[in-house]
Motif scaffolding. Sequence first.
Motif, PDB file in Angstrom:
ATOM      1  N   UNK A 192       0.829  -1.205   0.000  1.00  0.00           N
ATOM      2  CA  UNK A 192       0.000   0.000   0.000  1.00  0.00           C
ATOM      3  C   UNK A 192       0.866   1.258   0.000  1.00  0.00           C
ATOM      4  N   UNK A 193       1.965   1.241   0.756  1.00  0.00           N
ATOM      5  CA  UNK A 193       2.895   2.369   0.762  1.00  0.00           C
ATOM      6  C   UNK A 193       3.453   2.612  -0.634  1.00  0.00           C
ATOM      7  N   UNK A 194       3.855   1.542  -1.298  1.00  0.00           N
ATOM      8  CA  UNK A 194       4.424   1.659  -2.642  1.00  0.00           C
ATOM      9  C   UNK A 194       3.378   2.178  -3.624  1.00  0.00           C
ATOM     10  N   UNK A 195       2.158   1.671  -3.543  1.00  0.00           N
ATOM     11  CA  UNK A 195       1.100   2.150  -4.433  1.00  0.00           C
ATOM     12  C   UNK A 195       0.805   3.629  -4.215  1.00  0.00           C
ATOM     13  N   UNK A 196       0.775   4.049  -2.954  1.00  0.00           N
ATOM     14  CA  UNK A 196       0.555   5.475  -2.660  1.00  0.00           C
ATOM     15  C   UNK A 196       1.701   6.312  -3.206  1.00  0.00           C
ATOM     16  N   UNK A 197       2.924   5.822  -3.073  1.00  0.00           N
ATOM     17  CA  UNK A 197       4.088   6.550  -3.588  1.00  0.00           C
ATOM     18  C   UNK A 197       4.030   6.643  -5.106  1.00  0.00           C
ATOM     19  N   UNK A 198       3.646   5.566  -5.776  1.00  0.00           N
ATOM     20  CA  UNK A 198       3.528   5.593  -7.236  1.00  0.00           C
ATOM     21  C   UNK A 198       2.466   6.587  -7.687  1.00  0.00           C
ATOM     22  N   UNK A 199       1.444   6.772  -6.880  1.00  0.00           N
ATOM     23  CA  UNK A 199       0.394   7.745  -7.205  1.00  0.00           C
ATOM     24  C   UNK A 199       0.904   9.182  -7.187  1.00  0.00           C
ATOM     25  N   UNK A 200       2.038   9.438  -6.542  1.00  0.00           N
ATOM     26  CA  UNK A 200       2.585  10.794  -6.502  1.00  0.00           C
ATOM     27  C   UNK A 200       3.345  11.138  -7.778  1.00  0.00           C
ATOM     28  N   UNK A 201       3.601  10.151  -8.615  1.00  0.00           N
ATOM     29  CA  UNK A 201       4.356  10.367  -9.844  1.00  0.00           C
ATOM     30  C   UNK A 201       3.449  10.846 -10.969  1.00  0.00           C
ATOM     31  N   UNK A 202       4.054  11.547 -11.926  1.00  0.00           N
ATOM     32  CA  UNK A 202       3.314  11.910 -13.129  1.00  0.00           C
ATOM     33  C   UNK A 202       3.109  10.640 -13.948  1.00  0.00           C
ATOM     34  N   UNK A 203       2.176  10.648 -14.890  1.00  0.00           N
ATOM     35  CA  UNK A 203       1.976   9.451 -15.717  1.00  0.00           C
ATOM     36  C   UNK A 203       3.261   9.009 -16.440  1.00  0.00           C
ATOM     37  N   UNK A 204       4.039   9.955 -16.958  1.00  0.00           N
ATOM     38  CA  UNK A 204       5.270   9.579 -17.665  1.00  0.00           C
ATOM     39  C   UNK A 204       6.299   9.005 -16.690  1.00  0.00           C
ATOM     40  N   UNK A 205       6.432   9.610 -15.525  1.00  0.00           N
ATOM     41  CA  UNK A 205       7.360   9.070 -14.521  1.00  0.00           C
ATOM     42  C   UNK A 205       6.952   7.658 -14.121  1.00  0.00           C
ATOM     43  N   UNK A 206       5.663   7.452 -13.933  1.00  0.00           N
ATOM     44  CA  UNK A 206       5.165   6.121 -13.566  1.00  0.00           C
ATOM     45  C   UNK A 206       5.469   5.120 -14.673  1.00  0.00           C
ATOM     46  N   UNK A 207       5.287   5.526 -15.931  1.00  0.00           N
ATOM     47  CA  UNK A 207       5.586   4.639 -17.062  1.00  0.00           C
ATOM     48  C   UNK A 207       7.065   4.282 -17.083  1.00  0.00           C
ATOM     49  N   UNK A 208       7.925   5.262 -16.849  1.00  0.00           N
ATOM     50  CA  UNK A 208       9.373   5.004 -16.823  1.00  0.00           C
ATOM     51  C   UNK A 208       9.713   4.019 -15.709  1.00  0.00           C
ATOM     52  N   UNK A 209       9.130   4.216 -14.540  1.00  0.00           N
ATOM     53  CA  UNK A 209       9.393   3.312 -13.411  1.00  0.00           C
ATOM     54  C   UNK A 209       8.943   1.895 -13.740  1.00  0.00           C
ATOM     55  N   UNK A 210       7.740   1.758 -14.259  1.00  0.00           N
ATOM     56  CA  UNK A 210       7.218   0.421 -14.562  1.00  0.00           C
ATOM     57  C   UNK A 210       8.065  -0.257 -15.634  1.00  0.00           C
TER      58      UNK A 210
END
Length: 84
Positions: free
Chosen positions: A17-35
């Motif tokens: 849950x902590x990780x999911x909340x942290x991922x929600x703080x990213x922009x869509x492009x940042x999230x895509x790069x991370x994934x």
Amino acid sequence: HRHRDVRWFEQDAERRLEVLRALDTLTPRQRAVVVLSWFEERGVGEVAEVLGCSTTTVRAQADEALARLRAALPRVDLSTGGAR
């Protein structure tokens, strides 16, 4: 044994849950790069190709995402993996 297993599962669920909340703080492009970089283990060039941007943009987005994730997840070691 059973009590220890339940406690471990609760801690694991809490960490997710902590990780999911942290991922929600990213922009869509940042999230895509991370994934693409960390979860799918793709290289910088491949991530850039998938996202239709330069490798410089991928590295910049990864750096910004990592900074946000480190701030949101201070107890998690984020020093390995990713777009480099």
